[in-house]
Write a protein that holds these residues in place. Structure first.
Motif, PDB file in Angstrom:
ATOM      1  N   TRP A  59       9.746  -1.482  -8.684  1.00  0.00           N
ATOM      2  CA  TRP A  59       9.057  -0.229  -8.368  1.00  0.00           C
ATOM      3  C   TRP A  59       7.694  -0.129  -9.039  1.00  0.00           C
ATOM      4  CZ3 TRP A  59      11.956   0.557  -4.600  1.00  0.00           C
ATOM      5  CH2 TRP A  59      13.338   0.507  -4.671  1.00  0.00           C
ATOM      6  N   LYS A  60       7.576  -0.601 -10.264  1.00  0.00           N
ATOM      7  CA  LYS A  60       6.307  -0.487 -10.989  1.00  0.00           C
ATOM      8  C   LYS A  60       5.190  -1.217 -10.252  1.00  0.00           C
ATOM      9  CE  LYS A  60       4.162  -1.692 -15.433  1.00  0.00           C
ATOM     10  NZ  LYS A  60       4.396  -2.306 -16.770  1.00  0.00           N
ATOM     11  N   TYR A  61       5.455  -2.456  -9.850  1.00  0.00           N
ATOM     12  CA  TYR A  61       4.428  -3.239  -9.155  1.00  0.00           C
ATOM     13  C   TYR A  61       4.175  -2.686  -7.751  1.00  0.00           C
ATOM     14  CZ  TYR A  61       5.079  -6.598 -12.921  1.00  0.00           C
ATOM     15  OH  TYR A  61       5.146  -7.199 -14.154  1.00  0.00           O
ATOM     16  N   ALA A  62       5.224  -2.177  -7.117  1.00  0.00           N
ATOM     17  CA  ALA A  62       5.051  -1.582  -5.791  1.00  0.00           C
ATOM     18  C   ALA A  62       4.139  -0.367  -5.869  1.00  0.00           C
ATOM     19  CB  ALA A  62       6.407  -1.195  -5.203  1.00  0.00           C
ATOM     20  N   MET A  63       4.378   0.509  -6.851  1.00  0.00           N
ATOM     21  CA  MET A  63       3.559   1.714  -6.986  1.00  0.00           C
ATOM     22  C   MET A  63       2.104   1.349  -7.256  1.00  0.00           C
ATOM     23  SD  MET A  63       3.946   5.034  -6.884  1.00  0.00           S
ATOM     24  CE  MET A  63       5.582   5.516  -7.434  1.00  0.00           C
ATOM     25  N   LYS A  64       1.890   0.390  -8.145  1.00  0.00           N
ATOM     26  CA  LYS A  64       0.526  -0.047  -8.455  1.00  0.00           C
ATOM     27  C   LYS A  64      -0.172  -0.564  -7.196  1.00  0.00           C
ATOM     28  CE  LYS A  64      -1.939  -3.206 -11.581  1.00  0.00           C
ATOM     29  NZ  LYS A  64      -2.569  -4.123 -10.612  1.00  0.00           N
ATOM     30  N   SER A  65       0.546  -1.336  -6.393  1.00  0.00           N
ATOM     31  CA  SER A  65      -0.044  -1.899  -5.174  1.00  0.00           C
ATOM     32  C   SER A  65      -0.384  -0.807  -4.165  1.00  0.00           C
ATOM     33  CB  SER A  65       0.916  -2.909  -4.548  1.00  0.00           C
ATOM     34  OG  SER A  65       1.168  -3.992  -5.421  1.00  0.00           O
ATOM     35  N   PHE A  66       0.495   0.195  -4.014  1.00  0.00           N
ATOM     36  CA  PHE A  66       0.222   1.268  -3.059  1.00  0.00           C
ATOM     37  C   PHE A  66      -1.002   2.079  -3.474  1.00  0.00           C
ATOM     38  CE2 PHE A  66       4.950   1.157  -1.880  1.00  0.00           C
ATOM     39  CZ  PHE A  66       4.700   0.417  -0.747  1.00  0.00           C
ATOM     40  N   TYR A  67      -1.125   2.384  -4.766  1.00  0.00           N
ATOM     41  CA  TYR A  67      -2.299   3.131  -5.210  1.00  0.00           C
ATOM     42  C   TYR A  67      -3.565   2.291  -5.059  1.00  0.00           C
ATOM     43  CZ  TYR A  67       0.051   7.308  -6.903  1.00  0.00           C
ATOM     44  OH  TYR A  67       0.735   8.508  -6.969  1.00  0.00           O
ATOM     45  N   GLU A  68      -3.454   0.983  -5.269  1.00  0.00           N
ATOM     46  CA  GLU A  68      -4.609   0.098  -5.031  1.00  0.00           C
ATOM     47  C   GLU A  68      -4.938   0.022  -3.546  1.00  0.00           C
ATOM     48  OE1 GLU A  68      -3.309  -3.491  -6.895  1.00  0.00           O
ATOM     49  OE2 GLU A  68      -4.188  -2.968  -8.848  1.00  0.00           O
ATOM     50  N   VAL A 122       0.427   4.776   3.842  1.00  0.00           N
ATOM     51  CA  VAL A 122       0.445   4.460   2.409  1.00  0.00           C
ATOM     52  C   VAL A 122       0.895   5.673   1.603  1.00  0.00           C
ATOM     53  CG1 VAL A 122      -0.896   3.695   0.426  1.00  0.00           C
ATOM     54  CG2 VAL A 122      -1.363   2.714   2.667  1.00  0.00           C
ATOM     55  N   TRP A 123       0.410   6.869   1.967  1.00  0.00           N
ATOM     56  CA  TRP A 123       0.836   8.074   1.248  1.00  0.00           C
ATOM     57  C   TRP A 123       2.342   8.289   1.401  1.00  0.00           C
ATOM     58  CZ3 TRP A 123      -1.265   9.912  -2.683  1.00  0.00           C
ATOM     59  CH2 TRP A 123      -2.634  10.121  -2.815  1.00  0.00           C
ATOM     60  N   ILE A 124       2.896   7.993   2.578  1.00  0.00           N
ATOM     61  CA  ILE A 124       4.344   8.115   2.761  1.00  0.00           C
ATOM     62  C   ILE A 124       5.068   7.123   1.846  1.00  0.00           C
ATOM     63  CG2 ILE A 124       6.247   7.701   4.364  1.00  0.00           C
ATOM     64  CD1 ILE A 124       4.622   8.904   6.559  1.00  0.00           C
ATOM     65  N   ASN A 125       4.547   5.900   1.739  1.00  0.00           N
ATOM     66  CA  ASN A 125       5.168   4.915   0.861  1.00  0.00           C
ATOM     67  C   ASN A 125       5.142   5.372  -0.598  1.00  0.00           C
ATOM     68  OD1 ASN A 125       5.705   3.190   3.008  1.00  0.00           O
ATOM     69  ND2 ASN A 125       3.808   2.042   2.766  1.00  0.00           N
TER      70      ASN A 125
END
Length: 542
Positions: free
Chosen positions: A150-159, A191-194
């Motif tokens: 989840w940590k890397y996923a969240m970082k990628s979505f915000y990027e 992306v916002w939904i993700n």
């Protein structure tokens, strides 16, 4: 011929693709002979050939041609050329979406590595704000989320949001605002939904609500052309479990269904933040949309009706939490009626109906209508069992506890709205909840209701296991006594499984009971141990 191809005529499509493939192969031979095998033109032709192989579902050939094209473009143009980045994206997409279930995890890992490799040429060529970069980072986030990272996923979505020119924690800077073209709005929406889906999975309700509201705003800003793209790009842009969907349902049948699913998530986040009034308003809007979809799509079977039933269930839950039990009861009953009328025999309808029955039983329990609660919750448990849901399922445990509460209330002489009089089933005091539940189970067993007896013994077993786990061998007799009680309850359930001729399950339970007795040093001559041995022998002779 092209007119027939546009209409999707299979024979013409196959013929034309074969002709195109022959032309590309001849062109490739000419370019290799005249320009050399490492010339970029050869790479571009291989990309076209690989795309054609993909259209013909020749996935292995598509991967080979695209990979060869990437190598040639790297040698001829350099590793940070924009076309290298785009070719890497194309190769990553093939591994991500077209390789099927064979070698699934390995292919997803290759896709992740290729998306990450594409970041540098895309960023160096197009700048930090460009849709290609945003798309690559969103794909990376989806792959990380599938691995529960989840940590890397969240970082990628915000990027990814930054790649589309969106400042996630402030207003857009002028240069970013100028780069955020209308064409990127559908991508920003997904992306916002993700992001919202990840926050919701981590129970970060305020951040989840903010993200879904951002997605809702992006949806409202889209024009007809952009809305038309959602159905085609959505399945590849959206993280699994990012939206509240009925099992087996899809958000991409139409944009109204997609919007309603998003509103359901907004409503859930609002309810978890105890904004019950806003949550009801949001879910009412989602309900209105689904009712319209159900009316205009009579040919889609029971799916629209089940979507309506799902939202009614959510509304009922919020109204029950907020204390409006009468409204909650009405919502649940309407939901149950829709589920029963739209059952397609797939099995999912049975589970959904069981969940709503359990909720209705809880409403009766909260209102002190214990006989009604008992009747409905028993039907709920039977429905779960008919649907094949394992008895250790968390929701079954919750509803079984409610059923026990209703039975205990009746046992203690509570007033029933059906009978209108007090019932004194047993003078047994309920100081020990597990013993009281045993009495209910014994009554079911003596009355031939083996299924009901298993439910209640299972609840007593859960309580006793919990008490035993809170003790240790150093507690001496208290621990031993609890373990023996656990063993006796396990043995009771095993006997009932045996009577139902579920011999495999019965043997496992009998073995567990024996091990529990042995763990506290119970002698084979002890009455409990001798009873267990006798019951095992009875099963052996059956």
């Amino acid at each position: 011929a092209y007119r027939w191809m546009g209409s999707g005529h299979p024979a013409v499509c196959t013929h034309l693709r074969t002709e195109r493939l022959n032309v590309l192969m001849r062109a490739l031979d000419l370019e290799t002979e005249s320009l050399g095998k490492d010339h970029p033109a050869v790479g571009y032709t291989l990309l076209k050939k690989g795309q054609l192989h993909l259209e013909m579902t020749h996935v292995d050939m598509a991967i080979k041609d695209t990979r060869d094209a990437v190598d040639i473009l790297k040698r001829g143009l350099g590793c940070i050329h924009p076309d290298v980045g785009l070719a890497l994206l194309r190769l990553a997409d093939i591994f991500n979406y077209h390789t099927g279930q064979y070698g699934h995890e390995e292919n997803k890992n290759k896709a992740l590595s290729l998306y990450q490799e594409a970041l540098t040429p895309l960023r160096e060529s197009f700048g930090r704000v460009n849709p290609h970069l945003g798309l690559a980072r969103n794909s990376i986030g989806i792959l990380y989320s599938a691995r529960n990272e989840w940590k890397y996923a969240m970082k990628s979505f915000y990027e990814a949001l930054a790649g589309y020119g969106v400042r996630s924690k402030a207003k857009l800077e002028p240069e970013m605002a100028s780069n955020e073209g209308k064409s990127s709005r559908p991508d920003v929406f997904f992306v916002w939904i993700n992001v919202g889906g990840l926050h919701m999975q981590q129970k970060e309700w305020q951040l989840a609500l903010r993200s879904y509201l951002k997605a809702h705003s992006a949806f409202r800003c889209m024009g007809e052309e952009q809305l038309g793209r959602l159905q085609s790009i959505g399945p590849r842009r959206l993280m699994r479990r990012a939206l509240t969907l009925r099992k087996g349902g899809s958000s991409f049948e139409d944009n109204d269904t997609l919007l309603a699913s998003m509103l359901q998530n907004i409503g859930k986040a609002q309810s978890m933040l105890q904004k019950y009034g806003k949550a009801v308003e949001t879910l009412e809007e989602a309900l209105r949309i689904h009712r319209v979809v159900a009316m205009r799509a009579p040919g889609r079977g029971g799916r629209p009706s089940r979507d309506v039933a799902c939202i009614l269930e959510n509304l009922g839950e919020i109204q029950m939490i907020s204390g409006n039990l009468t409204s909650a009861f009405g919502r649940y009953v309407e939901s149950l009626n829709l589920l029963r009328s739209s059952d397609d025999g797939s099995g999912t309808g049975g589970v959904e109906a069981a969940l709503v029955l359990g909720a209705i039983g809880r409403v009766h329990l909260k209102k002190g209508e214990y006989v009604e609660a008992k009747v409905v919750l028993r039907e709920c448990m039977r429905t779960f069992e008919s649907a094949g849901v394992p008895s250790n399922n968390r929701r079954i445990g919750e509803f079984r506890s409610c059923l026990v509460d209703s039975e205990l209330a009746l046992m203690q002489g509570a007033t029933s709205t059906i009978a209108g009089q007090r019932r004194d089933i047993s003078p047994f005091p309920c100081d020990d909840r597990a013993l009281a539940i045993d009495e209910i189970a014994d009554a079911c067993r003596n009355g031939g209701d083996h299924t009901g007896a298993i439910w209640f013994y299972s609840e007593a077993l859960s309580l006793r296991r919990g008490r035993a786990e809170r003790l240790s061998p150093s507690d001496g007799g208290a621990w031993s006594s609890e373990v023996v009680d656990v063993g006796r309850t396990v043995s009771n359930i095993a006997q009932l499984r045996r009577e139902r001729r579920e011999f495999g399950a019965a043997k496992i339970l009998f073995d567990e009971a024996r091990q529990l007795y042995q763990s506290v040093g119970l002698s084979p001559n002890h009455p409990f141990y001798k009873d267990l041995s006798h019951e095992i022998e009875v099963m052996r002779r059956m």
